[in-house]
Design a protein around this motif. Structure first.
Motif, mmCIF file in Angstrom:
data_model
loop_
_atom_site.group_PDB
_atom_site.id
_atom_site.type_symbol
_atom_site.label_atom_id
_atom_site.label_comp_id
_atom_site.label_asym_id
_atom_site.label_seq_id
_atom_site.Cartn_x
_atom_site.Cartn_y
_atom_site.Cartn_z
ATOM 1 N N GLU A 117 36.924 39.548 19.011
ATOM 2 C CA GLU A 117 37.238 38.361 19.805
ATOM 3 C C GLU A 117 38.605 37.878 19.367
ATOM 4 O O GLU A 117 38.780 37.492 18.211
ATOM 5 C CB GLU A 117 36.176 37.279 19.592
ATOM 6 C CG GLU A 117 36.451 35.973 20.285
ATOM 7 C CD GLU A 117 36.435 36.050 21.798
ATOM 8 O OE1 GLU A 117 37.112 35.239 22.436
ATOM 9 O OE2 GLU A 117 35.753 36.942 22.352
ATOM 10 N N GLU A 118 39.563 37.952 20.285
ATOM 11 C CA GLU A 118 40.948 37.574 19.988
ATOM 12 C C GLU A 118 41.457 38.283 18.734
ATOM 13 O O GLU A 118 42.098 37.685 17.872
ATOM 14 C CB GLU A 118 41.079 36.058 19.898
ATOM 15 C CG GLU A 118 40.757 35.365 21.213
ATOM 16 C CD GLU A 118 40.918 33.860 21.176
ATOM 17 O OE1 GLU A 118 41.333 33.307 20.142
ATOM 18 O OE2 GLU A 118 40.629 33.231 22.205
ATOM 19 N N GLU A 120 30.394 29.495 20.664
ATOM 20 C CA GLU A 120 31.640 28.725 20.624
ATOM 21 C C GLU A 120 32.481 28.966 21.880
ATOM 22 O O GLU A 120 32.971 28.012 22.500
ATOM 23 C CB GLU A 120 32.431 29.119 19.375
ATOM 24 C CG GLU A 120 33.720 28.377 19.198
ATOM 25 C CD GLU A 120 34.450 28.831 17.943
ATOM 26 O OE1 GLU A 120 35.654 29.125 18.056
ATOM 27 O OE2 GLU A 120 33.811 28.908 16.875
ATOM 28 N N THR A 121 32.652 30.232 22.267
ATOM 29 C CA THR A 121 33.470 30.525 23.444
ATOM 30 C C THR A 121 32.784 30.091 24.735
ATOM 31 O O THR A 121 33.458 29.643 25.663
ATOM 32 C CB THR A 121 33.864 32.013 23.514
ATOM 33 O OG1 THR A 121 32.696 32.823 23.510
ATOM 34 C CG2 THR A 121 34.761 32.398 22.363
ATOM 35 N N LYS A 177 33.381 26.397 24.974
ATOM 36 C CA LYS A 177 34.787 26.083 25.163
ATOM 37 C C LYS A 177 35.302 26.470 26.551
ATOM 38 O O LYS A 177 36.039 25.706 27.180
ATOM 39 C CB LYS A 177 35.605 26.798 24.083
ATOM 40 C CG LYS A 177 37.069 26.442 24.061
ATOM 41 C CD LYS A 177 37.744 27.100 22.861
ATOM 42 C CE LYS A 177 39.222 26.766 22.788
ATOM 43 N NZ LYS A 177 39.858 27.420 21.632
ATOM 44 N N TYR A 178 34.907 27.645 27.039
ATOM 45 C CA TYR A 178 35.503 28.188 28.262
ATOM 46 C C TYR A 178 34.564 28.252 29.472
ATOM 47 O O TYR A 178 35.033 28.414 30.592
ATOM 48 C CB TYR A 178 36.069 29.581 28.007
ATOM 49 C CG TYR A 178 37.151 29.600 26.974
ATOM 50 C CD1 TYR A 178 38.324 28.873 27.145
ATOM 51 C CD2 TYR A 178 37.006 30.337 25.812
ATOM 52 C CE1 TYR A 178 39.327 28.886 26.196
ATOM 53 C CE2 TYR A 178 38.006 30.358 24.852
ATOM 54 C CZ TYR A 178 39.161 29.634 25.053
ATOM 55 O OH TYR A 178 40.151 29.656 24.104
ATOM 56 N N PHE A 230 39.538 28.332 31.061
ATOM 57 C CA PHE A 230 40.638 28.798 30.219
ATOM 58 C C PHE A 230 41.915 28.917 31.053
ATOM 59 O O PHE A 230 41.850 29.098 32.267
ATOM 60 C CB PHE A 230 40.286 30.132 29.552
ATOM 61 C CG PHE A 230 39.930 31.235 30.525
ATOM 62 C CD1 PHE A 230 40.916 32.058 31.056
ATOM 63 C CD2 PHE A 230 38.615 31.437 30.908
ATOM 64 C CE1 PHE A 230 40.595 33.064 31.950
ATOM 65 C CE2 PHE A 230 38.280 32.439 31.802
ATOM 66 C CZ PHE A 230 39.274 33.258 32.330
#
Length: 107
Positions: free
Chosen positions: A34-35, A51-52, A55-56, A82
């Motif tokens: 992830e990233e 978390e993602t 967030k997105y 995003f």
């Protein structure tokens, strides 16, 4: 489009923002990048997915799937909160025993 069951399950879980069900698509020692950062094991993967997701709030629409043995690439339109949404991303999967053993996502 004919997708392996585990890939379909992963997409459905992600589209329902269910990080636990998404993580359960991985093997016990599965790895997700992830990233650029590796997350190993279901607990770590579930944490980053949660978390993602929060967030997105991204959802996936499969566009194309290419399989080569145990490796495959899913191209999907991903939309969410995003910058640059929607975007077409490639999900590079390695499957083992009908579970995701490795996943790398790039644009």
């Amino acid at each position: 489009m004919n997708l392996p069951t585990v890939v379909t399950d992963f997409i459905n879980a992600q589209n329902n923002f269910d990080s636990e069900a998404s993580a359960n698509c991985f093997s016990e020692t599965g790895i997700m990048l992830e990233e650029g950062k590796p997350y190993t094991g279901r607990a770590a993967i579930q944490g980053v997915l949660k978390e993602t997701n929060e967030k997105y709030q991204s959802v996936m629409k499969p566009l194309k799937y290419i399989e080569d043995g145990t490796s495959s690439v899913l191209s999907a339109e991903v939309s969410g909160t995003f910058p640059g949404s929607p975007a077409v991303l490639q999900f590079h999967f390695t499957l083992k025993n009908n579970l995701i053993d490795y996943l790398k996502v790039n644009g």
